[in-house]
Design a protein around this motif. Structure first.
Motif, PDB file in Angstrom:
ATOM      1  N   ASP A  25      60.257  31.161 -44.205  1.00  0.00           N
ATOM      2  CA  ASP A  25      59.189  30.164 -44.311  1.00  0.00           C
ATOM      3  C   ASP A  25      57.905  30.626 -43.613  1.00  0.00           C
ATOM      4  N   GLY A  26      57.900  31.880 -43.146  1.00  0.00           N
ATOM      5  CA  GLY A  26      56.690  32.404 -42.521  1.00  0.00           C
ATOM      6  C   GLY A  26      56.532  32.014 -41.064  1.00  0.00           C
ATOM      7  N   SER A  27      57.525  31.390 -40.470  1.00  0.00           N
ATOM      8  CA  SER A  27      57.440  30.979 -39.073  1.00  0.00           C
ATOM      9  C   SER A  27      58.567  31.640 -38.268  1.00  0.00           C
ATOM     10  N   PRO A  28      58.379  31.729 -36.952  1.00  0.00           N
ATOM     11  CA  PRO A  28      59.326  32.488 -36.126  1.00  0.00           C
ATOM     12  C   PRO A  28      60.553  31.681 -35.686  1.00  0.00           C
ATOM     13  N   PHE A  29      61.411  32.356 -34.932  1.00  0.00           N
ATOM     14  CA  PHE A  29      62.600  31.735 -34.350  1.00  0.00           C
ATOM     15  C   PHE A  29      62.635  32.017 -32.855  1.00  0.00           C
ATOM     16  N   ILE A  30      62.910  30.987 -32.065  1.00  0.00           N
ATOM     17  CA  ILE A  30      63.267  31.174 -30.654  1.00  0.00           C
ATOM     18  C   ILE A  30      64.429  30.228 -30.445  1.00  0.00           C
ATOM     19  N   ASP A  31      65.644  30.758 -30.476  1.00  0.00           N
ATOM     20  CA  ASP A  31      66.785  29.837 -30.536  1.00  0.00           C
ATOM     21  C   ASP A  31      68.047  30.488 -29.985  1.00  0.00           C
ATOM     22  N   LEU A  65      50.545  23.368 -38.815  1.00  0.00           N
ATOM     23  CA  LEU A  65      51.722  22.504 -38.718  1.00  0.00           C
ATOM     24  C   LEU A  65      52.174  22.262 -37.276  1.00  0.00           C
ATOM     25  N   ASP A  66      52.750  21.100 -37.073  1.00  0.00           N
ATOM     26  CA  ASP A  66      53.168  20.677 -35.733  1.00  0.00           C
ATOM     27  C   ASP A  66      54.251  21.571 -35.138  1.00  0.00           C
ATOM     28  N   GLY A  67      55.051  22.208 -36.000  1.00  0.00           N
ATOM     29  CA  GLY A  67      56.091  23.081 -35.478  1.00  0.00           C
ATOM     30  C   GLY A  67      55.533  24.363 -34.873  1.00  0.00           C
ATOM     31  N   ASN A  68      54.340  24.762 -35.326  1.00  0.00           N
ATOM     32  CA  ASN A  68      53.738  26.030 -34.909  1.00  0.00           C
ATOM     33  C   ASN A  68      52.616  25.873 -33.894  1.00  0.00           C
ATOM     34  N   GLU A  69      51.669  24.967 -34.197  1.00  0.00           N
ATOM     35  CA  GLU A  69      50.401  24.945 -33.469  1.00  0.00           C
ATOM     36  C   GLU A  69      50.559  24.780 -31.950  1.00  0.00           C
ATOM     37  N   THR A 102      57.227  23.547 -26.523  1.00  0.00           N
ATOM     38  CA  THR A 102      56.372  24.018 -27.623  1.00  0.00           C
ATOM     39  C   THR A 102      57.171  24.735 -28.712  1.00  0.00           C
ATOM     40  N   ALA A 103      58.474  24.874 -28.520  1.00  0.00           N
ATOM     41  CA  ALA A 103      59.262  25.677 -29.467  1.00  0.00           C
ATOM     42  C   ALA A 103      60.506  24.926 -29.948  1.00  0.00           C
ATOM     43  N   THR A 104      60.414  23.604 -30.003  1.00  0.00           N
ATOM     44  CA  THR A 104      61.610  22.827 -30.357  1.00  0.00           C
ATOM     45  C   THR A 104      61.984  22.966 -31.832  1.00  0.00           C
ATOM     46  N   GLU A 105      61.007  23.328 -32.662  1.00  0.00           N
ATOM     47  CA  GLU A 105      61.311  23.367 -34.104  1.00  0.00           C
ATOM     48  C   GLU A 105      61.616  24.773 -34.613  1.00  0.00           C
ATOM     49  N   LEU A 106      61.533  25.772 -33.738  1.00  0.00           N
ATOM     50  CA  LEU A 106      61.719  27.162 -34.183  1.00  0.00           C
ATOM     51  C   LEU A 106      63.204  27.511 -34.201  1.00  0.00           C
ATOM     52  N   ARG A 107      63.959  26.730 -34.955  1.00  0.00           N
ATOM     53  CA  ARG A 107      65.412  26.826 -34.946  1.00  0.00           C
ATOM     54  C   ARG A 107      65.914  27.764 -36.042  1.00  0.00           C
ATOM     55  N   LEU A 108      67.018  28.430 -35.743  1.00  0.00           N
ATOM     56  CA  LEU A 108      67.630  29.305 -36.748  1.00  0.00           C
ATOM     57  C   LEU A 108      68.258  28.502 -37.896  1.00  0.00           C
ATOM     58  N   ASP A 109      68.647  27.249 -37.621  1.00  0.00           N
ATOM     59  CA  ASP A 109      69.332  26.465 -38.660  1.00  0.00           C
ATOM     60  C   ASP A 109      68.379  25.537 -39.411  1.00  0.00           C
ATOM     61  N   ARG A 110      67.057  25.803 -39.303  1.00  0.00           N
ATOM     62  CA  ARG A 110      66.128  24.838 -39.901  1.00  0.00           C
ATOM     63  C   ARG A 110      66.165  24.827 -41.420  1.00  0.00           C
ATOM     64  N   PHE A 111      66.653  25.904 -42.040  1.00  0.00           N
ATOM     65  CA  PHE A 111      66.725  25.914 -43.505  1.00  0.00           C
ATOM     66  C   PHE A 111      67.858  25.018 -43.990  1.00  0.00           C
ATOM     67  N   MET A 113      61.904  23.265 -42.770  1.00  0.00           N
ATOM     68  CA  MET A 113      61.110  24.493 -42.807  1.00  0.00           C
ATOM     69  C   MET A 113      59.724  24.266 -42.219  1.00  0.00           C
ATOM     70  N   ILE A 114      59.152  25.334 -41.669  1.00  0.00           N
ATOM     71  CA  ILE A 114      57.771  25.276 -41.162  1.00  0.00           C
ATOM     72  C   ILE A 114      56.973  26.256 -42.002  1.00  0.00           C
ATOM     73  N   ASP A 115      56.557  25.800 -43.165  1.00  0.00           N
ATOM     74  CA  ASP A 115      55.983  26.687 -44.172  1.00  0.00           C
ATOM     75  C   ASP A 115      54.474  26.447 -44.250  1.00  0.00           C
ATOM     76  N   GLU A 116      53.701  27.210 -43.472  1.00  0.00           N
ATOM     77  CA  GLU A 116      52.249  27.008 -43.391  1.00  0.00           C
ATOM     78  C   GLU A 116      51.591  27.123 -44.765  1.00  0.00           C
ATOM     79  N   LYS A 117      52.095  28.045 -45.580  1.00  0.00           N
ATOM     80  CA  LYS A 117      51.440  28.308 -46.866  1.00  0.00           C
ATOM     81  C   LYS A 117      52.046  27.502 -48.005  1.00  0.00           C
ATOM     82  N   GLY A 118      53.214  26.898 -47.768  1.00  0.00           N
ATOM     83  CA  GLY A 118      53.890  26.210 -48.854  1.00  0.00           C
ATOM     84  C   GLY A 118      54.329  27.152 -49.952  1.00  0.00           C
ATOM     85  N   ALA A 119      54.735  28.356 -49.541  1.00  0.00           N
ATOM     86  CA  ALA A 119      55.074  29.384 -50.533  1.00  0.00           C
ATOM     87  C   ALA A 119      56.557  29.410 -50.882  1.00  0.00           C
ATOM     88  N   GLY A 120      57.385  28.705 -50.131  1.00  0.00           N
ATOM     89  CA  GLY A 120      58.814  28.699 -50.423  1.00  0.00           C
ATOM     90  C   GLY A 120      59.531  29.885 -49.816  1.00  0.00           C
TER      91      GLY A 120
END
Lengths: 95, 416
Positions: B343-349, B85-89, B389-398, B403-410
């Motif tokens: 969502d399985g992705s990190p936060f830098i915010d 995903l673009d938020g992670n890669e 490279t970290a614009t989407e790793l937001r604490l308020d993304r939910f 969400m940046i959900d690589e697996k689509g697991a919810g």
């Protein structure tokens, strides 16, 4: 880990599936004014304590009942197990 | 002191009497401009880039135990940038580029070894998914190659290709992936940060935050109060506990992940190999031990040790993939605490508290991200704006539905 099932006695935790914090039982009121915030917090935020934790386990390879297990997250020691519907009833849910 | 081959030669002649400790053990000053909470890989990397790239001074790293004693010393040392995903890669690819120049940057041998990472696929559908992932990687400037079964056979003839249930059909190879000596990462960053004037304060546990009118003023610690203009928290594994002291409720659960190492063997496994049907990843350390792991245990834990069902599951995965490892003896196993995010992705915010910044939620992918995580966190601390490279790793993304959900697991942390 061994989970002492209230109906079936001690069962291996491998028979169960873990869902998460038992606060998931306290579903917010969808018609409330603050429903959007409430559901955000309900769905995404967790206390995640280091210590005693009430959590939901599903006896998938057993009697398929939902349990509320009280477990210490630092030691994995289980101190209390009860049926989720009884726990939910006590918290004012009708089912 | 600059390290070089000549230095080793000279010290050899002098009987190794000239080596000095590479960071001193300072007492905390009354206040700093920047305090980084957590002396692990991410915290030390943040201090290094903050001092070296962003030219900031008066920086302290506070560590409750000893530096590098947490997850940076407990992982399986794999580096890669094979996200979809673009938020992670972009972040992970940035990390991989930093890994490639890390030893020169730090003047420290971190044993960065780009021996390649091979993800195996076992069905046509999985190959399609890998093709898509590989294309996403290439679009983000990473490298990816799709191998057929014959090419995989040439690389790793010992795999169980004819497994009745999960035959190996091919794989996705990232040649620039590989392994790094994990402890050297912490030590190298610490040495470099110290040489740029950072105070590394060990045995100094943060016990509270001083916050006035929504503005952070400093931290209470086991060694007294320390004032700060900005505080960055990088304590993945214990994020919920630390941030709760600032009154924040996080979209994170702590879980335990186990890792394993076998007795030392002759060179056997060419790079990093992952099983596509179960969850199993393996590489061989330079000492010869097979280093491998699998899934998290799956329930909240702060215990730094796991339970036997997952041990069995990991080893079954290993036996299904390469039956020969059944002859190797297991030497050690251990557990580390993972910040599993929703969502399985990190936060830098930033946080809602001004001057308080958060880096966490790395799930079990934090090690590979160490340089980019530190760089991006330093950028945020220095400029108050997210790194590109970290614009989407937001604490308020939910709340925002981003969400940046690589697996689509919810929203189910134990499934990521």
């Amino acid at each position: 880990m061994i989970i002492n099932h209230p109906l079936l006695g001690p069962r291996d935790a491998q028979e169960f599936v873990y869902l998460g914090d038992a606060s998931l039982i306290d579903r917010p009121d969808a018609s409330g004014e603050t429903a959007l915030d409430d559901f955000h917090d309900y769905l995404y935020l967790r206390d995640n304590p280091a210590g005693s934790h009430k959590e939901l386990w599903f006896h998938e390879q057993g009697d398929r009942s939902w349990l509320v297990v009280t477990r210490d997250t630092r030691t994995h020691e289980i101190t209390h197990v009860e049926l989720a519907f009884e726990y939910a009833k006590r918290r004012g849910r009708d089912k | 002191m600059r390290y070089s081959a000549l230095r080793i030669l000279l010290e050899g002649i002098r009987g190794h009497t000239g080596w000095k400790p590479v960071w001193r053990d300072p007492a905390p000053q009354p206040d700093y401009d920047y305090i980084i909470v957590g002396g692990g890989g991410h915290g030390l990397a943040t201090a290094h880039y903050l001092a070296k790239i962003y030219k900031k001074a008066r920086i302290a790293v506070l560590e409750k135990g000893w530096i590098g004693g947490g997850n940076v010393g407990r992982n399986t040392t794999i580096i890669r940038s094979n996200y979809l995903l673009d938020g992670n890669e972009p972040l992970y690819e940035f990390a991989l580029k930093l890994w490639e120049g890390l030893e020169q940057d730090l003047n420290y041998n971190a044993m960065v070894s780009q021996r390649g990472i091979l993800n195996l696929c076992h069905s046509d559908a999985q190959r399609d998914a890998f093709r898509r992932r590989g294309n996403a990687m290439i679009l983000n400037g990473a490298d990816a190659e799709l191998l057929d079964q014959h090419q995989v056979r040439e690389m790793a003839p010992f795999l169980d290709f004819e497994n009745a249930r999960f035959p190996i059909k091919g794989g996705l190879l990232q040649r620039r992936g590989g392994t790094v000596r994990h402890d050297a990462v912490a030590w190298g960053y610490a040495r470099s940060a110290y040489s740029h004037g950072v105070d590394i304060i060990q045995n100094c546990e943060v016990t509270g935050f001083k916050i006035e009118k929504g503005l952070v003023k400093g931290v209470e610690t086991s060694r007294g109060y320390i004032g700060a203009k900005k505080v960055g928290v990088a304590v993945a594994g214990s994020s919920s506990r630390v941030m709760a002291m600032a009154g924040l409720h996080l979209p994170i659960e702590s879980h335990v992940l186990q890792a394993f190492v076998s007795e030392g063997l002759k060179p056997l496994i060419p790079g990093v190999i992952t099983f596509g049907a179960g969850h199993f990843y393996i590489s061989q350390s330079d000492k010869g031990g097979l280093v491998f792991g699998g899934d998290i245990d799956g329930y909240n834990s702060y215990a730094q040790r796991g339970n036997l069902p997952v041990v069995e599951d990991v080893l079954e995965g290993g036996m299904a993939l390469m039956p020969m490892i059944g002859r190797a003896r297991l030497l050690r196993m251990w557990g580390g605490l993972m910040d599993m995010s929703m969502d399985g992705s990190p936060f830098i915010d930033k946080t809602p508290i001004e001057g308080l910044y958060f880096n966490g939620g790395w799930c079990y992918g934090g090690f590979k991200a160490t340089p980019a995580s530190g760089y991006a966190f330093a950028h945020l601390l220095a400029t108050d704006a997210p790194h590109e490279t970290a614009t989407e790793l937001r604490l308020d993304r939910f709340r925002a539905g981003a969400m940046i959900d690589e697996k689509g697991a919810g929203a189910q942390p134990n499934l990521h």
